[in-house]
Motif scaffolding. Structure first.
Motif, PDB file in Angstrom:
ATOM      1  N   ALA A  23       0.826  -1.205   0.000  1.00 20.82           N
ATOM      2  CA  ALA A  23       0.000   0.000   0.000  1.00 20.82           C
ATOM      3  C   ALA A  23       0.863   1.258   0.000  1.00 20.82           C
ATOM      4  O   ALA A  23       1.959   1.276   0.565  1.00 20.82           O
ATOM      5  CB  ALA A  23      -0.927   0.011   1.214  1.00 20.82           C
ATOM      6  N   THR A  24       0.348   2.297  -0.643  1.00 16.49           N
ATOM      7  CA  THR A  24       1.060   3.572  -0.665  1.00 16.49           C
ATOM      8  C   THR A  24       0.102   4.711  -0.946  1.00 16.49           C
ATOM      9  O   THR A  24      -0.953   4.521  -1.566  1.00 16.49           O
ATOM     10  CB  THR A  24       2.166   3.563  -1.738  1.00 16.49           C
ATOM     11  N   LEU A  25       0.473   5.889  -0.479  1.00 21.76           N
ATOM     12  CA  LEU A  25      -0.184   7.131  -0.858  1.00 21.76           C
ATOM     13  C   LEU A  25       0.667   7.761  -1.952  1.00 21.76           C
ATOM     14  O   LEU A  25       1.892   7.647  -1.940  1.00 21.76           O
ATOM     15  CB  LEU A  25      -0.288   8.080   0.330  1.00 21.76           C
ATOM     16  N   ILE A  26       0.042   8.448  -2.877  1.00 21.11           N
ATOM     17  CA  ILE A  26       0.788   9.026  -3.987  1.00 21.11           C
ATOM     18  C   ILE A  26       0.227  10.399  -4.338  1.00 21.11           C
ATOM     19  O   ILE A  26      -0.988  10.623  -4.265  1.00 21.11           O
ATOM     20  CB  ILE A  26       0.746   8.085  -5.216  1.00 21.11           C
ATOM     21  N   THR A  27       1.112  11.319  -4.665  1.00 26.18           N
ATOM     22  CA  THR A  27       0.726  12.663  -5.070  1.00 26.18           C
ATOM     23  C   THR A  27       1.143  12.893  -6.518  1.00 26.18           C
ATOM     24  O   THR A  27       1.878  12.094  -7.108  1.00 26.18           O
ATOM     25  CB  THR A  27       1.405  13.719  -4.183  1.00 26.18           C
ATOM     26  N   LYS A  28       0.695  14.002  -7.069  1.00 27.03           N
ATOM     27  CA  LYS A  28       1.080  14.336  -8.436  1.00 27.03           C
ATOM     28  C   LYS A  28       2.591  14.518  -8.544  1.00 27.03           C
ATOM     29  O   LYS A  28       3.206  14.114  -9.545  1.00 27.03           O
ATOM     30  CB  LYS A  28       0.352  15.596  -8.894  1.00 27.03           C
ATOM     31  N   ALA A  29       3.180  15.101  -7.507  1.00 30.74           N
ATOM     32  CA  ALA A  29       4.636  15.287  -7.502  1.00 30.74           C
ATOM     33  C   ALA A  29       5.354  13.940  -7.559  1.00 30.74           C
ATOM     34  O   ALA A  29       6.366  13.786  -8.259  1.00 30.74           O
ATOM     35  CB  ALA A  29       5.060  16.064  -6.260  1.00 30.74           C
ATOM     36  N   ASP A  30       4.814  12.935  -6.856  1.00 28.26           N
ATOM     37  CA  ASP A  30       5.404  11.598  -6.894  1.00 28.26           C
ATOM     38  C   ASP A  30       5.326  11.009  -8.304  1.00 28.26           C
ATOM     39  O   ASP A  30       6.278  10.385  -8.787  1.00 28.26           O
ATOM     40  CB  ASP A  30       4.684  10.663  -5.919  1.00 28.26           C
TER      41      ASP A  30
ATOM     42  N   LEU B 250       5.157  12.611 -11.154  1.00 29.52           N
ATOM     43  CA  LEU B 250       6.099  13.294 -12.036  1.00 29.52           C
ATOM     44  C   LEU B 250       7.526  12.805 -11.797  1.00 29.52           C
ATOM     45  O   LEU B 250       8.302  12.633 -12.747  1.00 29.52           O
ATOM     46  CB  LEU B 250       6.007  14.806 -11.815  1.00 29.52           C
ATOM     47  N   LYS B 251       7.872  12.567 -10.534  1.00 31.36           N
ATOM     48  CA  LYS B 251       9.200  12.026 -10.216  1.00 31.36           C
ATOM     49  C   LYS B 251       9.371  10.630 -10.815  1.00 31.36           C
ATOM     50  O   LYS B 251      10.437  10.291 -11.347  1.00 31.36           O
ATOM     51  CB  LYS B 251       9.392  11.963  -8.705  1.00 31.36           C
ATOM     52  N   ILE B 252       8.326   9.817 -10.710  1.00 32.50           N
ATOM     53  CA  ILE B 252       8.388   8.456 -11.257  1.00 32.50           C
ATOM     54  C   ILE B 252       8.574   8.494 -12.768  1.00 32.50           C
ATOM     55  O   ILE B 252       9.374   7.742 -13.339  1.00 32.50           O
ATOM     56  CB  ILE B 252       7.120   7.671 -10.880  1.00 32.50           C
ATOM     57  N   LYS B 253       7.833   9.373 -13.447  1.00 33.91           N
ATOM     58  CA  LYS B 253       7.972   9.484 -14.897  1.00 33.91           C
ATOM     59  C   LYS B 253       9.391   9.883 -15.290  1.00 33.91           C
ATOM     60  O   LYS B 253       9.971   9.315 -16.222  1.00 33.91           O
ATOM     61  CB  LYS B 253       6.960  10.497 -15.436  1.00 33.91           C
TER      62      LYS B 253
ATOM     63  N   LEU C 189      10.273   4.528  -5.169  1.00 35.04           N
ATOM     64  CA  LEU C 189       9.501   5.067  -6.285  1.00 35.04           C
ATOM     65  C   LEU C 189       9.412   4.053  -7.424  1.00 35.04           C
ATOM     66  O   LEU C 189       8.373   3.933  -8.074  1.00 35.04           O
ATOM     67  CB  LEU C 189      10.139   6.364  -6.781  1.00 35.04           C
ATOM     68  N   LEU C 190      10.493   3.315  -7.650  1.00 40.11           N
ATOM     69  CA  LEU C 190      10.463   2.295  -8.699  1.00 40.11           C
ATOM     70  C   LEU C 190       9.504   1.158  -8.346  1.00 40.11           C
ATOM     71  O   LEU C 190       8.850   0.579  -9.218  1.00 40.11           O
ATOM     72  CB  LEU C 190      11.866   1.741  -8.936  1.00 40.11           C
ATOM     73  N   GLN C 191       9.437   0.833  -7.055  1.00 41.45           N
ATOM     74  CA  GLN C 191       8.476  -0.189  -6.624  1.00 41.45           C
ATOM     75  C   GLN C 191       7.055   0.282  -6.893  1.00 41.45           C
ATOM     76  O   GLN C 191       6.231  -0.467  -7.432  1.00 41.45           O
ATOM     77  CB  GLN C 191       8.656  -0.491  -5.135  1.00 41.45           C
ATOM     78  N   ILE C 192       6.772   1.532  -6.535  1.00 37.39           N
ATOM     79  CA  ILE C 192       5.440   2.084  -6.782  1.00 37.39           C
ATOM     80  C   ILE C 192       5.176   2.169  -8.279  1.00 37.39           C
ATOM     81  O   ILE C 192       4.055   1.929  -8.746  1.00 37.39           O
ATOM     82  CB  ILE C 192       5.308   3.468  -6.120  1.00 37.39           C
ATOM     83  N   ALA C 193       6.228   2.489  -9.047  1.00 32.65           N
ATOM     84  CA  ALA C 193       6.076   2.579 -10.503  1.00 32.65           C
ATOM     85  C   ALA C 193       5.608   1.258 -11.095  1.00 32.65           C
ATOM     86  O   ALA C 193       4.797   1.232 -12.026  1.00 32.65           O
ATOM     87  CB  ALA C 193       7.398   3.002 -11.138  1.00 32.65           C
ATOM     88  N   SER C 194       6.116   0.139 -10.569  1.00 31.43           N
ATOM     89  CA  SER C 194       5.687  -1.174 -11.070  1.00 31.43           C
ATOM     90  C   SER C 194       4.225  -1.440 -10.733  1.00 31.43           C
ATOM     91  O   SER C 194       3.534  -2.155 -11.465  1.00 31.43           O
ATOM     92  CB  SER C 194       6.570  -2.270 -10.474  1.00 31.43           C
ATOM     93  N   TRP C 195       3.735  -0.851  -9.636  1.00 27.65           N
ATOM     94  CA  TRP C 195       2.335  -1.028  -9.264  1.00 27.65           C
ATOM     95  C   TRP C 195       1.407  -0.257 -10.193  1.00 27.65           C
ATOM     96  O   TRP C 195       0.320  -0.725 -10.526  1.00 27.65           O
ATOM     97  CB  TRP C 195       2.098  -0.571  -7.826  1.00 27.65           C
TER      98      TRP C 195
ATOM     99  N   ALA D 299      -3.213  13.409  -8.983  1.00 30.74           N
ATOM    100  CA  ALA D 299      -2.236  12.336  -9.133  1.00 30.74           C
ATOM    101  C   ALA D 299      -2.754  11.238 -10.056  1.00 30.74           C
ATOM    102  O   ALA D 299      -2.047  10.764 -10.951  1.00 30.74           O
ATOM    103  CB  ALA D 299      -1.883  11.754  -7.769  1.00 30.74           C
ATOM    104  N   ILE D 300      -4.005  10.850  -9.857  1.00 31.60           N
ATOM    105  CA  ILE D 300      -4.568   9.777 -10.668  1.00 31.60           C
ATOM    106  C   ILE D 300      -4.724  10.221 -12.119  1.00 31.60           C
ATOM    107  O   ILE D 300      -4.446   9.458 -13.054  1.00 31.60           O
ATOM    108  CB  ILE D 300      -5.917   9.321 -10.078  1.00 31.60           C
TER     109      ILE D 300
END
Length: 440
Positions: free
Chosen positions: A62-69, A71-74, A95-101, A206-207
């Protein structure tokens, strides 16, 4: 009528609109203030609003994510592709873990309808996207706890195997607040501090940044397309027909509209249809629009293609014709070997002279006459065959059915949309089947 001074005045349009606008702006202001407090972490209320209490000690899923997150992932993905190397930064690893999600949700409109995910060196899984809070809720409730569940169905007649979920992506208010509160359903799936899918919670910005357009729905989900009926469809269908007294089936010929298919699946789920068989040239039941229109009930109705059925049939028992999408062989097998009555839905006029001259076409009956017991033989197990709106059912498929069946309509109306016609036929045939079951 006596005027007591309490009579309501006529609404003044501009005034009403101004009040609605002021109410909306006040609501938006409260949301911005709550978001600012949430981002600053001010006090217990902000902590609760932010949802940190849910994701604390649940970083594995589980994670919370913002628009800034996002943009960082991209940017991180771009850098990683350019450098073709790994990172040693702990923050970047997270961030890479969240990116895979969230990878399956990126730029949905630019992606193919069906996604692929390499889960091992050899195996490639097909993924699907579901949209809408109630659709996501259904998937959460029915998803599998074990990735191997598709191969472990016991018993001759089984329900569709539980779908495997990859992740859900939802707004904070959708997840935490009434009336939706997806958290209630998610909590029930958590066992031994493990969840069978990843949970990503974010604000609307973010979504929208993830999926590539402004989101209108509060939740999305990514699941793995079930493969059980692709490999065991013939065996399952044969056992179902043999063990159930009255089987209800649909066969769809060259259905190409995903919205129509999704609507038919939803109605089929409501009317307890046992299975849907698609010609090989029909669209996929797990296209994003089909899943959305079906309200997620695609996981409740066993759906297989003719090519999947053929895998379990002796090649000597069927021809290799493919011009009909395989339905000629399938319908013939249902009639001859399974003793299932096959009905081709048509819009023919009973007084059509051309139809009367065609000896290759099966007899024409109406749904109304069937329901009033004016046809022989009586209805037992049945399969209703439907075609697309443009061309209907192919003639060679109609020719191998027991009967043609039409819905009685007013003279000035010549046809109905496929989902509406399917709903009427399924309901009428189901009622007649239930009546025959009670009298047998």
């Amino acid at each position: 009528m006596k005027d007591d001074g309490k009579r309501k005045k006529n609404a003044h349009g501009p005034t009403v609109n101004a009040l609605k606008r002021a109410k909306f702006e006040a609501k938006q202001k409260r949301r911005r203030q709550a978001q600012a407090q949430s981002n600053n972490g001010d006090g217990d209320g902000a902590h609760q609003q932010n949802g940190c209490w849910f994701t604390k000690n649940r970083e594995e899923y589980a994670t919370l994510i913002t628009k800034a997150d996002v943009l960082k992932i991209k940017q991180l993905r771009i850098n990683m592709q350019a450098e073709s190397g790994a990172t040693n930064d702990v923050g970047e690893e997270r961030l890479l873990q969240i990116a895979s999600w969230i990878e399956p949700f990126f730029d949905l409109k630019r992606k193919e309808q069906l996604l692929s995910s390499h889960c091992s060196e050899e195996k490639v899984e097909r993924l699907f996207i579901a949209e809408g809070t109630e659709t996501v809720r259904l998937l959460v409730q029915r998803c599998s706890d074990d990735s191997s569940s598709e191969d472990d169905i016991n018993g001759a007649v089984a329900s569709p195997p539980p779908v495997r979920m990859h992740s859900i992506l939802c707004k904070r208010n959708t997840f935490f607040e009434a009336p939706v509160r997806l958290i209630d359903d998610v909590e029930k799936r958590i066992s031994n501090k493990q969840c069978p899918f990843n949970v990503i919670i974010g604000n609307e910005d973010a979504i929208s940044e993830i999926i590539g357009f402004n989101i209108a729905r509060g939740a999305l989900a990514c699941g793995v397309v079930p493969t059980y009926f692709q490999t065991n469809g013939c065996k399952w269908l044969t056992q179902t027909i043999q063990q159930k007294t009255h089987v209800r089936l649909l066969a769809l010929d060259a259905i190409s509209d995903t919205a129509n298919l999704g609507s038919i699946i939803r109605t089929a789920a409501a009317l307890s249809i046992d299975a849907i068989v698609l010609s090989d040239d029909s669209c996929d039941a797990y296209y994003r629009q089909a899943v959305r229109v079906s309200m997620g009930h695609v996981i409740n109705v066993p759906t297989l293609r003719v090519s999947d059925w053929k895998k379990g049939i002796d090649s000597d028992d069927v021809s290799q014709q493919s011009e009909s999408g395989g339905l000629v062989e399938f319908v013939s097998w249902l009639r001859v070997q399974m003793k299932v009555q096959c009905l081709a839905a048509v819009v023919d006029d009973e007084n059509d002279s051309d139809t009367e001259k065609d000896d290759t076409q099966p007899p024409l009956i109406t749904l109304e006459s069937l329901m009033h017991g004016r046809n022989d033989p009586s209805l037992g197990s049945w399969c209703c065959v439907l075609g697309n709106e443009g061309n209907g059912i192919r003639p060679e498929v109609i020719a191998v059915c027991d009967n043609r069946i039409k819905i009685g309509m007013a003279k000035d109306v010549d046809s109905l949309s496929v989902p509406v016609a399917a709903a009427i036929l399924m309901h009428g045939l189901s009622l007649e089947g239930d009546r025959m079951k009670q009298t047998s």
